[in-house]
Every structure is written in C-alpha cells, then in structure tokens.
Design an enzyme around this catalytic site. Structure first.
Site, short mmCIF file in Angstrom:
data_model
loop_
_atom_site.label_atom_id
_atom_site.label_comp_id
_atom_site.label_asym_id
_atom_site.label_seq_id
_atom_site.Cartn_x
_atom_site.Cartn_y
_atom_site.Cartn_z
N ASN A 161 0.83 -1.19 0.00
CA ASN A 161 0.00 0.00 0.00
C ASN A 161 0.87 1.25 0.00
OD1 ASN A 161 -2.02 1.89 0.25
ND2 ASN A 161 -3.02 0.93 1.98
N ASP A 162 1.67 1.37 1.04
CA ASP A 162 2.43 2.60 1.21
C ASP A 162 3.45 2.82 0.08
OD1 ASP A 162 1.05 2.98 3.58
OD2 ASP A 162 2.49 1.77 4.69
#
Lengths: 455, 91
Positions: free
Chosen positions: A381-382
C-alpha cells in the site's frame, strides 16, 4: 590485572566481530561472516568463564543453558514475516542485560572513580531506554497496540521532562554515588524509552529499532568502561557506530531525515481532518481482472507485506509463470522498504524461491512504467501511494515510490479499505484507472489463476 | 583511561567504515547480526556474576547472563536463518 592470554582471546574475538560486520554487508560473505561472529562470541564467552567465573560457576552455566533453551527455539520458530519484532525483542533483552551488569557492578564496588560513576550512569540510562523502547516497538509491530503514532496529551512535554529528569538523576549518581538514585535513573530511562517510541508511526518503527540497536551497542560500550573491559568497549562501539550508519541508510531508503522520523509526529496532529469526504472506488470481479491480464503485454507485480502474510508467494509465482507462457512480460517491483523493515521483502521472497532475475528495483522500473499495461499490487500500500510524491502534508511525503499511477491500469488486491501499515489513506485507490479486488491475497491469486486459464 | 578512549575512537571509525556501503537487500540481516554482536554483554554478565558475593548481586548477575544469552543465541540463529534463504540467490 587481566592475564595476557585472556586479552589475546578478546582481541581475536573483536577481530571476528569486525569481519562479521564486514561480511554481513556483502551478499557473498554474509553467512560466513555471521558464523565467524558466532565463533568469536563463543571464544569470548568461554574465555570469560574460564578466567572470570571464580564463584557461582555452576549457576552461571544454568543461566546460560536457560538462555539457550529460550533463545534457540524462539529464533528457529519465528516466522520470517515476524523477524522485525523478534530483532526488537532480542535488542531489548540485550539493553536490559547491559543495564543490569552496570547496576550489579555498582553495588559491588566501594571506591568508585568519576569515570566509573559516569560510565555506570550512562549504561543504566541507555540500557533502560533501549529495553523499554524495544518493548514498545515489539508491541507495535506485533500489532498488539496500534501501529499509528501515539500522541499523548502533552506528550512532548512529558518526553522532555523525562529526559531532563534522567539527566538530573545521572548527575546525581555521579555526584553522590547513591544506589537509590541509580535505580530511579533506570526507572526514568524506562519511561523515556516508552515516550520516545510512542509517537513513531507505522512504517518508521523499524528505523526506531535500528536506532535502539545502536543505543544498546553504546550501552555495552559504556559497560566496558564500568568493567574496564576492552572487548566490551570495542564490540559495543562497533555496533553503536555501524548501527548509526545503518539507521541513516534506512532513513535514506525511505527518503526521510532521521529527525523527521523521530520527531515528525509531534507536529502533524491535525492532518487527518482533510481526507474525510466520501470518494468512490471501483471494485472488480476476478473475471474482469483475468481479462485485463489475459490481454496485457506487460505486467508488473508489486508485492507487499500482505502477500507474505497470506503466504501467497507461490500463487503469485504460478500466475506469473502462466502469464509468461502466454507471452506476457512479467516483472516484480521490489521496494527497498517493502515488508516491515528495509530489505525485508527480499528475505521473504528468497524464502519463497522467487527467481532473483525477475526482481526489479525502483530505478529499474519507474522510467518505463508508463508503458506497463497492468500493475498488480498485492498487499502493498504505502510503497505505491502517490501521496508520498504529491502531498507535502502526507506523513510519508518524500519516500520514493513506484509510480504505478502512471501505468495504463492498476489492479489493487486488498483485504479491506483499511489503510496500510503507515496508516495513510491512498489516493491510488480512488484513481479511475484502479480496479480493486477485495479478498485474501492467496485466495484471490488462486482464483485469478483459474480465471486466466479460461480467457 | 586514555587507552580506553583511544580504543573507543578507533572503534567508531572501524564501525562506520565496515558498513558504509551495504546494499538495501542486506539491511535486515545486518541489523540482526549487529544485534547479536552487542550480546557480547554476556562476557560482562559472566564476569560480574563470577565475582558476585552477596545474594542480590548473584541474582541480578544471573538474570543478566540469561538475558544476554537469549540476545546472543537468538541473534545469531535468526541471522543465519535469513542468510540461508539468500543462498542460491546471491548475485
């Protein structure tokens, strides 16, 4: 006076540690280096026992045996996904051991010099900070407590207060030589460690572990002054110095300054208010995604911690293999901080035997990413969050990312809309190019495999 | 005392030097390996327990020996497990 043979043995051990660290920084000699380090440690401990265990020999052996009985099974059974928190724990007990060694020696010595007093105060303080800080990082990584920055009311005031109290108590120990003050100093150190790590958020926690690791090294070095033992000074300093460098390199890999990581959370308290409005996302079915993949020319897989947790490496490999058989170009994009710690994803994929040649780094992938047909983000995600590039207010702003929003389309495999480890909302999820595929990564990949075969 | 300080300063430079060019692939094992090395506090723990006279000192010393052993053994074993997986993947 320490006999010459003991000093020589310590010298050899110190040399082994230097070579071990040197070896660990090159893939080729890493394992040999680690084994050499272990051999040096064995030599040092056997020497210390043979020379120094005048009393309590059998009891010491029992304590060592108990340590081995706990340490080896723990290290053997820990999952590769849980390595960072295990390292944090080992670091914490090391810090605690250093603090206890200095405290015990302090109780035993009657005619203390100023150097001895200063070294004792430092060892107890740094060791305590390292211990309690490591316990908090463990709790965060194990997700026993929230991984987000914890901002206590007046947290900054408390932290500064604990630091000031520690400094005063340390001064008090040096001036008065009071054991009671030393115990209070240990307690202040424990509080300081907790207050120091609480505001460090999600993806930054491993950096904090690395820094605490360097701290423990310094505590061990300081304990070397307490005991007038050169081996402890040399080894502790080595770890302190190399740990500091490593911490800086890790921070660089995230595109952040160390100060920003450690103290950044103190400032950004009202950033969360902005992203409250409802935005729409587009979720697709396995069949939609299979068609997308089946007609692509190039596919980039971006694996994250979610893939490793779901043990979906093998499913991902099979899917990649099937796509390749259909003439599709498949690569994996490995972010330096993918996983829970810099370099962690490489460990996880190595465990799953993913072919090394297919693993590409940021610089290899980003220049040509505009021509990639489908990016398959699996549980990451990040590392694909455009906010890191575009939004100066984002907590991860400045971290290098895969610019997957520039690819032709993105498939985002996630379990839920819950934000990633850093706790930051990801605008990529709302991008019209993005198709979301909800579910467990392994489950989704297996279904995708079947569906692609039918396309 | 100056001797000890000299050793300290030199060790700082060696420490900086040995890991200055490590690749990101090895950050995790290197951190874990450095972690194992600071477990050398076990040497200190063995020495103080060996000289301890009073029960309180003996108990504190033994706790330190136990904790330091966990640090040393666990650190080296975890690092070795990680590095074993890189086998056959090395450049």
């Amino acid at each position: 006076m320490t006999p010459t043979w003991v000093q020589l043995a310590y010298l050899v051990a110190a040399l082994c540690f230097v070579l071990a660290l040197k070896g660990l920084s090159t893939p080729r000699y890493a394992r040999a280096g680690n084994l050499l380090g272990a051999a040096g440690m064995a030599l040092a401990v056997v020497t210390a026992y043979a020379h120094g265990a005048v009393h309590n020999g059998p009891l010491i052996l029992v304590a060592v045996a108990a340590g081995v009985a706990v340490g080896i099974p723990a290290a053997r059974s820990v999952k590769m996904t849980a390595i960072p928190q295990m390292v944090a724990l080992f670091n914490g007990v090391g810090g605690a051991a250093a603090a206890l060694v200095a405290l015990t020696e302090y109780l035993a010595v009657t005619d203390a010099s100023v150097l001895f007093e200063v070294a004792t105060a430092l060892t107890v303080l740094i060791g305590s900070v390292s211990f309690s800080g490591s316990v908090v990082t463990f709790l965060k990584l194990q997700e026993v407590m929230t991984t987000r920055p914890v901002l206590l009311p007046a947290g900054r005031f408390l932290a500064v207060g604990a630091a000031a109290a520690s400094a005063l108590l340390a001064l008090g120990v040096v001036l008065t030589g009071s054991s009671a003050l030393l115990v209070l100093l240990a307690l202040a150190g424990l509080a300081l460690g907790v207050l120091f790590v609480l505001p460090v958020g999600g993806a930054d926690v491993p950096i904090a572990i690395s820094l605490l690791n360097a701290f423990t090294g310094l505590a061990v070095a300081a304990s070397g002054y307490v005991l007038a033992n050169t081996l402890l000074i040399v080894s502790g300093t080595l770890v302190g110095a190399s740990g500091t460098i490593l911490t800086r390199l890790m921070a660089q890999a995230m595109g952040r300054s160390l100060a920003n990581i450690l103290f950044g959370a103190f400032k950004t308290t009202d950033a969360a208010a902005a992203g409250g409005e409802q935005r729409t996302v587009r979720s697709g079915t396995v069949e939609d995604v299979a068609i997308l993949l089946g007609y692509a020319h190039s596919v980039l897989v971006v694996p994250g911690y979610g893939l490793a947790v779901a043990q979906a490496q093998h499913a991902a490999r099979e899917l990649a293999h099937l796509l390749e058989q259909r003439g599709i170009d498949v690569k994996y994009g490995i972010h330096p901080v993918a996983g829970r710690m810099p370099g962690h994803m490489n460990v996880l994929l190595a465990e799953a035997d993913v072919p090394y040649e297919q693993l590409k780094e940021l610089d290899d992938v980003n220049p040509g990413i505009g021509s990639v047909d489908v990016v398959l983000v699996v549980g990451a995600n990040d590392v694909v969050n455009p906010g890191a590039r575009d939004e100066p207010s984002s907590p991860i702003y400045g971290m290098p990312i895969f610019d997957v929003d520039r690819a032709k389309s993105v498939v985002f495999m996630k379990r839920s809309m819950r934000p990633g480890f850093a706790g930051v909302d990801n605008s990529l999820l709302y991008n019209p190019k993005t198709t979301l595929l909800f579910g467990d990564a392994k489950d989704s990949l297996t279904k995708l495999l079947t569906a692609v075969k039918q396309v | 005392m100056i001797d000890l300080l000299t050793i300290f300063v030199l060790a700082v430079f060696v420490g900086f030097e040995v890991v200055s060019k490590v690749s990101t692939i090895l950050h995790t094992p290197l951190m874990s390996g450095a972690n194992a090395i600071h477990g050398v506090i076990l040497v200190g723990a063995v020495l103080i327990t060996g000289h301890a006279q009073y029960p309180l000192e003996v108990v504190l010393g033994l706790v330190a020996v136990f904790l330091a052993t966990v640090n040393v053994v666990g650190g080296f074993v975890v690092t070795d497990r990680m590095l074993e997986m890189f086998k056959g993947h090395g450049k």
